[in-house]
Motif scaffolding. Structure first.
Motif, PDB file in Angstrom:
ATOM      1  N   ILE A  22       0.851  -1.190   0.000  1.00 23.75           N
ATOM      2  CA  ILE A  22       0.000   0.000   0.000  1.00 23.75           C
ATOM      3  C   ILE A  22       0.886   1.240   0.000  1.00 23.75           C
ATOM      4  O   ILE A  22       1.855   1.322   0.755  1.00 23.75           O
ATOM      5  N   VAL A  23       0.559   2.191  -0.855  1.00 25.96           N
ATOM      6  CA  VAL A  23       1.141   3.528  -0.799  1.00 25.96           C
ATOM      7  C   VAL A  23       0.032   4.466  -0.359  1.00 25.96           C
ATOM      8  O   VAL A  23      -1.058   4.461  -0.938  1.00 25.96           O
ATOM      9  N   HIS A  24       0.309   5.248   0.681  1.00 27.90           N
ATOM     10  CA  HIS A  24      -0.728   6.148   1.198  1.00 27.90           C
ATOM     11  C   HIS A  24      -0.321   7.598   1.000  1.00 27.90           C
ATOM     12  O   HIS A  24       0.730   8.035   1.473  1.00 27.90           O
ATOM     13  N   THR A 108       2.834  -2.902  -5.515  1.00 30.53           N
ATOM     14  CA  THR A 108       1.829  -1.976  -4.979  1.00 30.53           C
ATOM     15  C   THR A 108       0.459  -2.338  -5.545  1.00 30.53           C
ATOM     16  O   THR A 108       0.258  -2.335  -6.760  1.00 30.53           O
ATOM     17  N   HIS A 109      -0.466  -2.655  -4.679  1.00 32.34           N
ATOM     18  CA  HIS A 109      -1.807  -3.058  -5.094  1.00 32.34           C
ATOM     19  C   HIS A 109      -2.887  -2.046  -4.713  1.00 32.34           C
ATOM     20  O   HIS A 109      -3.979  -2.073  -5.285  1.00 32.34           O
ATOM     21  N   ARG A 160       0.417   1.369 -16.926  1.00 34.25           N
ATOM     22  CA  ARG A 160      -0.118   0.977 -18.240  1.00 34.25           C
ATOM     23  C   ARG A 160       1.023   0.765 -19.238  1.00 34.25           C
ATOM     24  O   ARG A 160       1.035  -0.227 -19.991  1.00 34.25           O
ATOM     25  N   ALA A 161       2.009   1.670 -19.209  1.00 36.64           N
ATOM     26  CA  ALA A 161       3.136   1.545 -20.139  1.00 36.64           C
ATOM     27  C   ALA A 161       3.966   0.305 -19.847  1.00 36.64           C
ATOM     28  O   ALA A 161       4.552  -0.294 -20.763  1.00 36.64           O
ATOM     29  N   ALA A 162       3.995  -0.121 -18.578  1.00 34.86           N
ATOM     30  CA  ALA A 162       4.779  -1.299 -18.184  1.00 34.86           C
ATOM     31  C   ALA A 162       3.988  -2.598 -18.303  1.00 34.86           C
ATOM     32  O   ALA A 162       4.525  -3.671 -17.997  1.00 34.86           O
ATOM     33  N   GLY A 163       2.742  -2.519 -18.715  1.00 31.21           N
ATOM     34  CA  GLY A 163       1.924  -3.708 -18.839  1.00 31.21           C
ATOM     35  C   GLY A 163       1.413  -4.245 -17.517  1.00 31.21           C
ATOM     36  O   GLY A 163       1.031  -5.415 -17.419  1.00 31.21           O
ATOM     37  N   LEU A 164       1.382  -3.390 -16.497  1.00 36.98           N
ATOM     38  CA  LEU A 164       0.895  -3.794 -15.176  1.00 36.98           C
ATOM     39  C   LEU A 164      -0.567  -3.409 -15.017  1.00 36.98           C
ATOM     40  O   LEU A 164      -1.027  -2.416 -15.590  1.00 36.98           O
ATOM     41  N   PRO A 165      -1.305  -4.150 -14.220  1.00 34.55           N
ATOM     42  CA  PRO A 165      -2.690  -3.753 -13.950  1.00 34.55           C
ATOM     43  C   PRO A 165      -2.709  -2.505 -13.081  1.00 34.55           C
ATOM     44  O   PRO A 165      -1.724  -2.207 -12.377  1.00 34.55           O
ATOM     45  N   PRO A 166      -3.794  -1.758 -13.086  1.00 33.16           N
ATOM     46  CA  PRO A 166      -3.876  -0.597 -12.195  1.00 33.16           C
ATOM     47  C   PRO A 166      -3.999  -1.034 -10.742  1.00 33.16           C
ATOM     48  O   PRO A 166      -4.418  -2.151 -10.448  1.00 33.16           O
ATOM     49  N   PHE A 167      -3.602  -0.146  -9.834  1.00 31.28           N
ATOM     50  CA  PHE A 167      -3.848  -0.385  -8.421  1.00 31.28           C
ATOM     51  C   PHE A 167      -5.282   0.037  -8.081  1.00 31.28           C
ATOM     52  O   PHE A 167      -5.928   0.763  -8.841  1.00 31.28           O
TER      53      PHE A 167
END
Length: 475
Positions: A22-24, A108-109, A160-167
Protein backbone atom coordinates in the motif's frame (compact mmCIF):
# COMPACT_ATOMS: atom_id res chain seq x y z
CA UNK A 1 16.19 1.06 24.82
CA UNK A 2 17.11 2.45 21.41
CA UNK A 3 18.92 5.71 22.15
CA UNK A 4 18.21 7.05 18.67
CA UNK A 5 14.51 6.29 18.71
CA UNK A 6 13.64 6.72 22.36
CA UNK A 7 11.33 3.71 21.96
CA UNK A 8 11.86 0.30 23.59
CA UNK A 9 13.75 -2.07 21.29
CA UNK A 10 10.88 -4.55 21.37
CA UNK A 11 8.61 -1.86 19.90
CA UNK A 12 11.12 0.02 17.76
CA UNK A 13 11.46 -2.58 15.04
CA UNK A 14 8.58 -3.96 13.02
CA UNK A 15 7.69 -7.51 14.15
CA UNK A 16 7.51 -8.72 10.55
CA UNK A 17 8.94 -7.71 7.21
CA UNK A 18 5.57 -7.60 5.47
CA UNK A 19 5.96 -5.99 2.04
CA UNK A 20 4.60 -2.53 1.41
CA UNK A 21 1.64 -3.35 -0.79
CA UNK A 22 0.00 0.00 0.00
CA UNK A 23 1.14 3.53 -0.80
CA UNK A 24 -0.73 6.15 1.20
CA UNK A 25 -0.94 9.77 0.06
CA UNK A 26 -1.35 12.28 2.88
CA UNK A 27 0.31 10.76 5.94
CA UNK A 28 -1.46 12.89 8.53
CA UNK A 29 -2.67 12.09 12.00
CA UNK A 30 -6.02 10.71 10.87
CA UNK A 31 -4.64 7.89 8.72
CA UNK A 32 -2.03 6.97 11.31
CA UNK A 33 -4.77 6.78 13.98
CA UNK A 34 -7.29 4.96 11.78
CA UNK A 35 -6.44 3.24 8.50
CA UNK A 36 -2.88 2.31 9.44
CA UNK A 37 -4.17 0.55 12.56
CA UNK A 38 -6.63 -1.48 10.53
CA UNK A 39 -3.81 -2.47 8.14
CA UNK A 40 -1.56 -3.40 11.04
CA UNK A 41 -4.23 -5.50 12.74
CA UNK A 42 -5.21 -7.23 9.48
CA UNK A 43 -1.57 -8.35 9.15
CA UNK A 44 0.65 -9.25 6.22
CA UNK A 45 0.83 -5.78 4.64
CA UNK A 46 3.04 -2.72 5.00
CA UNK A 47 2.52 0.91 4.02
CA UNK A 48 4.74 3.45 2.32
CA UNK A 49 3.55 6.86 3.47
CA UNK A 50 3.75 9.96 1.31
CA UNK A 51 3.78 13.51 2.63
CA UNK A 52 2.50 15.76 -0.14
CA UNK A 53 3.58 19.02 1.47
CA UNK A 54 6.35 19.03 4.07
CA UNK A 55 9.04 16.72 5.48
CA UNK A 56 7.95 17.22 9.11
CA UNK A 57 6.24 13.85 9.59
CA UNK A 58 9.08 12.00 7.81
CA UNK A 59 11.70 13.76 9.91
CA UNK A 60 9.95 12.86 13.17
CA UNK A 61 9.30 9.24 12.21
CA UNK A 62 12.59 8.26 10.56
CA UNK A 63 14.69 8.21 13.77
CA UNK A 64 12.05 5.87 15.24
CA UNK A 65 12.27 3.37 12.39
CA UNK A 66 8.82 4.61 11.25
CA UNK A 67 7.19 3.30 14.46
CA UNK A 68 4.86 5.55 16.43
CA UNK A 69 2.37 5.41 19.27
CA UNK A 70 -1.40 5.69 18.87
CA UNK A 71 -2.78 6.81 22.23
CA UNK A 72 -6.41 5.99 22.94
CA UNK A 73 -8.09 8.68 25.04
CA UNK A 74 -11.05 7.30 26.97
CA UNK A 75 -12.88 8.89 29.90
CA UNK A 76 -11.63 6.07 32.12
CA UNK A 77 -7.99 6.38 31.07
CA UNK A 78 -5.40 6.20 28.28
CA UNK A 79 -4.09 3.17 26.38
CA UNK A 80 -0.98 3.33 24.15
CA UNK A 81 -0.51 1.11 21.09
CA UNK A 82 2.75 1.14 19.11
CA UNK A 83 2.10 0.88 15.36
CA UNK A 84 4.84 -0.59 13.16
CA UNK A 85 3.11 -0.90 9.80
CA UNK A 86 5.02 1.91 8.03
CA UNK A 87 7.97 0.82 5.87
CA UNK A 88 9.10 4.23 4.57
CA UNK A 89 7.93 7.83 4.27
CA UNK A 90 8.50 9.79 1.08
CA UNK A 91 8.20 13.56 0.68
CA UNK A 92 6.65 14.42 -2.66
CA UNK A 93 8.05 17.96 -3.12
CA UNK A 94 11.59 16.65 -2.51
CA UNK A 95 11.42 13.68 -4.90
CA UNK A 96 8.18 13.27 -6.86
CA UNK A 97 9.76 10.59 -9.04
CA UNK A 98 10.36 8.39 -5.99
CA UNK A 99 6.66 8.66 -5.17
CA UNK A 100 5.69 7.71 -8.73
CA UNK A 101 8.12 4.78 -8.66
CA UNK A 102 6.59 3.48 -5.43
CA UNK A 103 3.07 3.76 -6.82
CA UNK A 104 4.07 2.12 -10.10
CA UNK A 105 5.94 -0.76 -8.44
CA UNK A 106 4.54 -4.23 -9.26
CA UNK A 107 4.10 -4.98 -5.56
CA UNK A 108 1.83 -1.98 -4.98
CA UNK A 109 -1.81 -3.06 -5.09
CA UNK A 110 -3.56 -0.19 -3.29
CA UNK A 111 -3.02 3.57 -3.24
CA UNK A 112 -5.04 5.13 -0.44
CA UNK A 113 -5.59 8.81 0.33
CA UNK A 114 -6.35 11.15 3.21
CA UNK A 115 -5.65 14.50 1.58
CA UNK A 116 -8.74 16.38 2.93
CA UNK A 117 -11.45 17.75 0.71
CA UNK A 118 -9.26 20.47 -0.78
CA UNK A 119 -6.66 17.89 -1.89
CA UNK A 120 -8.99 16.64 -4.62
CA UNK A 121 -8.59 19.88 -6.59
CA UNK A 122 -12.28 19.76 -7.42
CA UNK A 123 -15.28 22.06 -7.26
CA UNK A 124 -17.14 20.96 -4.10
CA UNK A 125 -20.49 22.09 -5.46
CA UNK A 126 -20.19 19.95 -8.62
CA UNK A 127 -17.59 17.30 -7.79
CA UNK A 128 -15.75 17.96 -11.06
CA UNK A 129 -12.06 18.73 -11.55
CA UNK A 130 -11.15 22.39 -11.08
CA UNK A 131 -9.13 22.86 -14.25
CA UNK A 132 -7.91 26.27 -13.08
CA UNK A 133 -6.46 24.97 -9.81
CA UNK A 134 -2.76 25.98 -9.67
CA UNK A 135 -1.60 22.42 -8.98
CA UNK A 136 -3.70 21.03 -11.82
CA UNK A 137 -2.28 23.64 -14.20
CA UNK A 138 1.19 22.54 -13.10
CA UNK A 139 0.37 18.85 -13.52
CA UNK A 140 -0.98 19.38 -17.03
CA UNK A 141 2.30 20.96 -18.06
CA UNK A 142 4.77 18.76 -16.16
CA UNK A 143 5.31 14.97 -15.93
CA UNK A 144 6.32 15.26 -12.26
CA UNK A 145 3.07 16.19 -10.48
CA UNK A 146 2.20 18.17 -7.38
CA UNK A 147 -1.44 17.22 -6.74
CA UNK A 148 -2.90 13.95 -5.49
CA UNK A 149 -4.93 13.48 -8.71
CA UNK A 150 -1.77 14.23 -10.69
CA UNK A 151 0.22 11.55 -8.89
CA UNK A 152 -2.57 9.03 -9.46
CA UNK A 153 -2.82 9.78 -13.18
CA UNK A 154 0.94 9.77 -13.82
CA UNK A 155 1.49 6.58 -11.79
CA UNK A 156 -1.34 4.80 -13.58
CA UNK A 157 0.20 5.89 -16.89
CA UNK A 158 3.50 4.29 -15.84
CA UNK A 159 1.74 1.04 -14.93
CA UNK A 160 -0.12 0.98 -18.24
CA UNK A 161 3.14 1.54 -20.14
CA UNK A 162 4.78 -1.30 -18.18
CA UNK A 163 1.92 -3.71 -18.84
CA UNK A 164 0.90 -3.79 -15.18
CA UNK A 165 -2.69 -3.75 -13.95
CA UNK A 166 -3.88 -0.60 -12.19
CA UNK A 167 -3.85 -0.39 -8.42
CA UNK A 168 -7.03 0.06 -6.43
CA UNK A 169 -7.54 3.72 -5.47
CA UNK A 170 -8.97 3.88 -1.95
CA UNK A 171 -10.18 7.28 -0.77
CA UNK A 172 -10.44 7.68 3.01
CA UNK A 173 -11.60 11.30 3.06
CA UNK A 174 -14.87 12.75 4.30
CA UNK A 175 -16.59 13.15 0.94
CA UNK A 176 -19.91 11.62 -0.04
CA UNK A 177 -19.28 8.91 -2.63
CA UNK A 178 -15.58 9.67 -2.29
CA UNK A 179 -14.60 6.87 -4.67
CA UNK A 180 -16.93 8.14 -7.37
CA UNK A 181 -15.75 11.73 -6.90
CA UNK A 182 -12.10 10.72 -7.03
CA UNK A 183 -12.68 8.56 -10.10
CA UNK A 184 -14.32 11.50 -11.86
CA UNK A 185 -11.48 13.88 -10.99
CA UNK A 186 -8.85 11.36 -12.12
CA UNK A 187 -10.66 10.65 -15.39
CA UNK A 188 -11.08 14.39 -16.06
CA UNK A 189 -7.36 14.98 -15.57
CA UNK A 190 -6.31 11.86 -17.48
CA UNK A 191 -8.55 12.85 -20.37
CA UNK A 192 -6.79 16.20 -20.63
CA UNK A 193 -3.39 14.48 -20.68
CA UNK A 194 -4.12 11.34 -22.75
CA UNK A 195 -7.67 10.27 -23.70
CA UNK A 196 -6.50 6.68 -24.25
CA UNK A 197 -5.15 6.57 -20.71
CA UNK A 198 -8.49 7.84 -19.41
CA UNK A 199 -10.25 5.04 -21.27
CA UNK A 200 -7.92 2.43 -19.75
CA UNK A 201 -8.43 3.78 -16.25
CA UNK A 202 -12.21 3.85 -16.73
CA UNK A 203 -12.24 0.25 -17.89
CA UNK A 204 -9.65 -1.30 -15.58
CA UNK A 205 -9.19 0.65 -12.33
CA UNK A 206 -11.29 0.40 -9.17
CA UNK A 207 -12.23 3.32 -6.93
CA UNK A 208 -14.19 1.87 -3.98
CA UNK A 209 -16.04 4.36 -1.82
CA UNK A 210 -15.46 4.27 1.92
CA UNK A 211 -16.79 5.78 5.13
CA UNK A 212 -14.28 6.50 7.88
CA UNK A 213 -15.03 7.50 11.44
CA UNK A 214 -12.77 8.25 14.37
CA UNK A 215 -12.20 11.52 16.21
CA UNK A 216 -8.50 12.38 16.03
CA UNK A 217 -7.58 15.64 17.77
CA UNK A 218 -4.39 17.43 16.85
CA UNK A 219 -1.34 16.29 18.83
CA UNK A 220 -0.04 19.08 21.05
CA UNK A 221 3.49 19.44 22.52
CA UNK A 222 2.14 18.62 25.98
CA UNK A 223 0.87 15.28 24.64
CA UNK A 224 4.46 14.13 24.03
CA UNK A 225 5.32 14.82 27.65
CA UNK A 226 2.18 13.11 28.91
CA UNK A 227 2.84 10.02 26.81
CA UNK A 228 6.45 9.83 28.02
CA UNK A 229 5.31 10.02 31.62
CA UNK A 230 2.68 7.32 31.09
CA UNK A 231 4.54 4.91 28.78
CA UNK A 232 8.16 5.47 29.79
CA UNK A 233 9.57 6.40 26.38
CA UNK A 234 9.74 9.50 24.19
CA UNK A 235 7.82 9.42 20.90
CA UNK A 236 8.27 12.40 18.58
CA UNK A 237 5.25 11.56 16.43
CA UNK A 238 2.37 10.08 18.43
CA UNK A 239 -1.28 10.40 17.45
CA UNK A 240 -4.26 10.78 19.77
CA UNK A 241 -7.66 9.20 19.15
CA UNK A 242 -10.96 8.30 20.77
CA UNK A 243 -11.84 4.64 21.49
CA UNK A 244 -14.52 4.47 18.77
CA UNK A 245 -13.59 3.61 15.19
CA UNK A 246 -15.47 2.56 12.07
CA UNK A 247 -14.47 1.84 8.49
CA UNK A 248 -17.09 0.87 5.91
CA UNK A 249 -15.59 -0.12 2.55
CA UNK A 250 -17.24 -0.87 -0.77
CA UNK A 251 -16.09 -4.41 -1.57
CA UNK A 252 -14.72 -3.66 -5.03
CA UNK A 253 -10.95 -4.06 -5.37
CA UNK A 254 -8.86 -4.48 -8.50
CA UNK A 255 -6.39 -6.94 -6.94
CA UNK A 256 -5.19 -8.28 -3.58
CA UNK A 257 -6.11 -6.46 -0.37
CA UNK A 258 -5.59 -6.88 3.36
CA UNK A 259 -8.24 -8.85 5.23
CA UNK A 260 -9.70 -5.61 6.58
CA UNK A 261 -12.75 -7.41 7.93
CA UNK A 262 -10.60 -9.35 10.41
CA UNK A 263 -9.68 -5.99 11.96
CA UNK A 264 -13.33 -4.95 12.25
CA UNK A 265 -13.93 -3.11 8.97
CA UNK A 266 -17.30 -3.57 7.27
CA UNK A 267 -17.13 -4.70 3.63
CA UNK A 268 -20.44 -3.79 1.95
CA UNK A 269 -22.00 -3.54 -1.49
CA UNK A 270 -23.13 0.10 -1.06
CA UNK A 271 -21.47 2.61 1.27
CA UNK A 272 -23.84 5.50 0.48
CA UNK A 273 -26.30 5.14 3.40
CA UNK A 274 -23.39 4.88 5.87
CA UNK A 275 -21.70 7.90 4.25
CA UNK A 276 -24.79 10.05 4.53
CA UNK A 277 -25.37 8.97 8.12
CA UNK A 278 -21.83 9.83 9.19
CA UNK A 279 -21.22 12.93 7.08
CA UNK A 280 -24.49 14.56 8.07
CA UNK A 281 -24.93 13.34 11.63
CA UNK A 282 -21.30 13.51 12.77
CA UNK A 283 -19.50 15.89 10.44
CA UNK A 284 -22.53 18.13 9.98
CA UNK A 285 -22.99 18.67 13.71
CA UNK A 286 -19.21 18.80 14.24
CA UNK A 287 -18.97 21.74 11.84
CA UNK A 288 -22.08 23.38 13.33
CA UNK A 289 -20.64 23.12 16.84
CA UNK A 290 -17.24 24.29 15.60
CA UNK A 291 -18.53 27.60 14.20
CA UNK A 292 -21.14 28.35 16.85
CA UNK A 293 -18.88 27.03 19.63
CA UNK A 294 -15.89 29.07 18.52
CA UNK A 295 -17.97 32.24 18.29
CA UNK A 296 -19.42 31.47 21.73
CA UNK A 297 -15.91 31.24 23.20
CA UNK A 298 -15.50 27.46 23.43
CA UNK A 299 -12.11 26.03 22.48
CA UNK A 300 -13.12 22.38 22.00
CA UNK A 301 -16.11 20.25 21.06
CA UNK A 302 -16.16 18.83 24.59
CA UNK A 303 -16.39 22.39 25.94
CA UNK A 304 -19.24 23.09 23.53
CA UNK A 305 -21.11 19.97 24.66
CA UNK A 306 -20.61 20.98 28.30
CA UNK A 307 -22.63 24.11 27.43
CA UNK A 308 -26.29 23.03 27.81
CA UNK A 309 -27.39 25.46 25.09
CA UNK A 310 -25.05 24.06 22.43
CA UNK A 311 -25.60 20.46 23.56
CA UNK A 312 -29.34 21.05 23.19
CA UNK A 313 -28.74 22.67 19.80
CA UNK A 314 -26.86 19.59 18.57
CA UNK A 315 -29.62 17.26 19.76
CA UNK A 316 -32.21 19.46 18.05
CA UNK A 317 -30.25 19.23 14.78
CA UNK A 318 -30.19 15.45 14.95
CA UNK A 319 -33.82 15.00 15.97
CA UNK A 320 -35.59 17.63 13.90
CA UNK A 321 -33.43 18.33 10.86
CA UNK A 322 -30.83 15.67 10.05
CA UNK A 323 -32.46 12.33 10.91
CA UNK A 324 -35.68 13.18 8.99
CA UNK A 325 -33.54 13.64 5.85
CA UNK A 326 -31.76 10.26 6.13
CA UNK A 327 -32.46 6.68 5.11
CA UNK A 328 -30.97 4.47 7.86
CA UNK A 329 -28.30 1.99 6.75
CA UNK A 330 -29.30 -1.63 7.31
CA UNK A 331 -29.15 -2.45 11.00
CA UNK A 332 -28.58 1.14 12.17
CA UNK A 333 -30.76 2.99 14.71
CA UNK A 334 -30.24 6.68 13.94
CA UNK A 335 -31.53 7.89 17.31
CA UNK A 336 -29.12 5.55 19.09
CA UNK A 337 -26.32 6.72 16.78
CA UNK A 338 -27.09 10.33 17.78
CA UNK A 339 -26.90 9.37 21.46
CA UNK A 340 -23.55 7.69 20.86
CA UNK A 341 -22.26 10.79 19.04
CA UNK A 342 -23.31 13.02 21.93
CA UNK A 343 -21.35 10.81 24.33
CA UNK A 344 -18.30 10.84 22.05
CA UNK A 345 -18.43 14.63 21.70
CA UNK A 346 -18.64 15.05 25.47
CA UNK A 347 -15.58 12.84 26.17
CA UNK A 348 -13.42 15.19 28.29
CA UNK A 349 -10.25 13.32 27.30
CA UNK A 350 -10.65 14.40 23.65
CA UNK A 351 -9.54 18.00 23.19
CA UNK A 352 -10.75 18.42 19.60
CA UNK A 353 -10.39 22.12 18.90
CA UNK A 354 -13.28 24.02 17.33
CA UNK A 355 -10.68 26.01 15.37
CA UNK A 356 -9.26 22.80 13.87
CA UNK A 357 -12.67 21.54 12.76
CA UNK A 358 -13.55 24.97 11.37
CA UNK A 359 -10.75 24.80 8.78
CA UNK A 360 -11.59 24.58 5.07
CA UNK A 361 -15.31 25.21 5.56
CA UNK A 362 -15.83 26.17 1.92
CA UNK A 363 -14.79 22.63 1.01
CA UNK A 364 -16.70 20.88 3.81
CA UNK A 365 -20.09 22.59 3.97
CA UNK A 366 -21.50 21.26 0.67
CA UNK A 367 -21.46 17.62 1.79
CA UNK A 368 -21.78 18.12 5.54
CA UNK A 369 -24.60 20.67 5.74
CA UNK A 370 -25.75 22.14 2.43
CA UNK A 371 -26.89 18.80 0.99
CA UNK A 372 -29.22 18.25 3.93
CA UNK A 373 -30.56 21.80 3.62
CA UNK A 374 -31.24 21.45 -0.12
CA UNK A 375 -32.98 18.08 0.22
CA UNK A 376 -35.02 19.24 3.20
CA UNK A 377 -36.20 22.41 1.50
CA UNK A 378 -37.16 20.43 -1.59
CA UNK A 379 -39.25 18.18 0.67
CA UNK A 380 -40.85 21.12 2.45
CA UNK A 381 -39.03 20.63 5.77
CA UNK A 382 -37.73 23.62 7.73
CA UNK A 383 -34.05 23.61 8.73
CA UNK A 384 -33.49 26.71 10.91
CA UNK A 385 -30.68 25.11 12.93
CA UNK A 386 -28.56 24.16 9.92
CA UNK A 387 -29.29 27.57 8.40
CA UNK A 388 -27.97 29.19 11.58
CA UNK A 389 -24.84 27.01 11.29
CA UNK A 390 -24.24 28.37 7.77
CA UNK A 391 -24.68 31.91 9.11
CA UNK A 392 -22.14 31.13 11.85
CA UNK A 393 -19.68 29.95 9.19
CA UNK A 394 -20.16 33.22 7.34
CA UNK A 395 -19.48 35.18 10.53
CA UNK A 396 -16.43 33.01 11.30
CA UNK A 397 -14.78 33.45 7.89
CA UNK A 398 -15.19 37.22 8.15
CA UNK A 399 -11.99 36.96 10.17
CA UNK A 400 -13.35 38.72 13.27
CA UNK A 401 -15.17 37.20 16.22
CA UNK A 402 -18.04 38.70 18.19
CA UNK A 403 -15.63 40.79 20.26
CA UNK A 404 -13.88 42.11 17.17
CA UNK A 405 -10.78 40.00 17.76
CA UNK A 406 -9.03 38.43 14.74
CA UNK A 407 -9.70 34.81 13.74
CA UNK A 408 -6.96 32.84 11.97
CA UNK A 409 -9.13 31.55 9.13
CA UNK A 410 -7.64 28.67 7.15
CA UNK A 411 -9.56 28.09 3.94
CA UNK A 412 -8.61 27.95 0.25
CA UNK A 413 -11.08 30.80 -0.36
CA UNK A 414 -10.20 32.80 2.77
CA UNK A 415 -9.44 36.19 1.12
CA UNK A 416 -12.59 36.03 -1.03
CA UNK A 417 -14.75 34.99 1.91
CA UNK A 418 -13.48 37.79 4.13
CA UNK A 419 -14.14 40.33 1.37
CA UNK A 420 -17.79 39.23 1.18
CA UNK A 421 -18.48 40.25 4.77
CA UNK A 422 -20.15 43.68 4.86
CA UNK A 423 -21.88 43.58 8.23
CA UNK A 424 -25.20 44.03 6.45
CA UNK A 425 -27.02 40.65 6.56
CA UNK A 426 -28.82 40.94 3.21
CA UNK A 427 -25.78 42.14 1.26
CA UNK A 428 -23.51 39.58 2.91
CA UNK A 429 -25.89 36.72 2.11
CA UNK A 430 -26.19 37.82 -1.51
CA UNK A 431 -22.42 37.77 -1.86
CA UNK A 432 -21.98 34.36 -0.26
CA UNK A 433 -24.80 32.71 -2.20
CA UNK A 434 -23.11 33.77 -5.43
CA UNK A 435 -20.23 31.40 -4.64
CA UNK A 436 -20.81 28.63 -7.17
CA UNK A 437 -17.86 26.71 -5.69
CA UNK A 438 -19.74 26.32 -2.42
CA UNK A 439 -23.51 26.61 -2.87
CA UNK A 440 -25.36 24.29 -5.27
CA UNK A 441 -27.80 25.83 -7.78
CA UNK A 442 -30.78 24.57 -5.75
CA UNK A 443 -29.75 26.92 -2.90
CA UNK A 444 -28.27 29.76 -4.95
CA UNK A 445 -31.62 30.15 -6.72
CA UNK A 446 -33.81 29.60 -3.65
CA UNK A 447 -35.23 32.98 -2.55
CA UNK A 448 -36.77 31.36 0.54
CA UNK A 449 -33.40 30.05 1.65
CA UNK A 450 -31.80 33.45 1.05
CA UNK A 451 -34.46 35.06 3.24
CA UNK A 452 -34.04 32.46 6.00
CA UNK A 453 -30.26 32.79 5.92
CA UNK A 454 -30.49 36.59 6.05
CA UNK A 455 -32.80 36.37 9.08
CA UNK A 456 -30.47 33.89 10.82
CA UNK A 457 -27.42 36.06 10.17
CA UNK A 458 -29.23 39.14 11.48
CA UNK A 459 -30.11 37.33 14.71
CA UNK A 460 -26.54 36.04 15.01
CA UNK A 461 -25.10 39.54 14.61
CA UNK A 462 -27.61 41.13 16.97
CA UNK A 463 -27.70 38.54 19.74
CA UNK A 464 -24.50 36.50 19.39
CA UNK A 465 -23.99 32.83 18.56
CA UNK A 466 -24.97 31.32 21.89
CA UNK A 467 -28.17 33.36 22.27
CA UNK A 468 -29.14 32.63 18.66
CA UNK A 469 -28.73 28.90 19.28
CA UNK A 470 -30.65 29.19 22.56
CA UNK A 471 -33.55 30.81 20.73
CA UNK A 472 -33.87 27.73 18.51
CA UNK A 473 -33.45 25.26 21.37
CA UNK A 474 -36.36 26.83 23.24
CA UNK A 475 -38.51 27.53 20.17
Amino acid sequence: MSMEAGLPDRLYRAPTAAPAGIVHLGLGAFFRAHGAIYVAEAGGWGVIGVSLQSPDTRDRLRPQGWAYTALELAPEGERPQVVTVLRDVLVAPEDPQAVLDAMAAPGTHIVSLTVTEKGYCHEPATGRLNRDHPRILHDLANPLPQSAPGFLVRALALRRAAGLPPFTVLSCDNLPENGRVLRGVVLDLAGLIDPALAGWIAAEAAFPSTMVDRIVPATMPADLDRLEAAAGYRDAAPVMHEPFRQWVIEDRFRGPRPAFETAGAQLVADVTPHEHMKLRMLNGTHSSLAYLGYLAGHQTIADSMADPVLAGFARRLWRDEIIPALTPPPGEDLAAYADALAARYANPAIRHRTWQIAMDGSQKLPQRILGTIAESRAAGRAVPGLTLAVAAWMRYVSGRDEQGLPIEVRDPLAPRLAALWTGDPAATVRGFLALAEVFPPALRDDAGFAAALTKALAVLIRRGARAAAEGLVHA
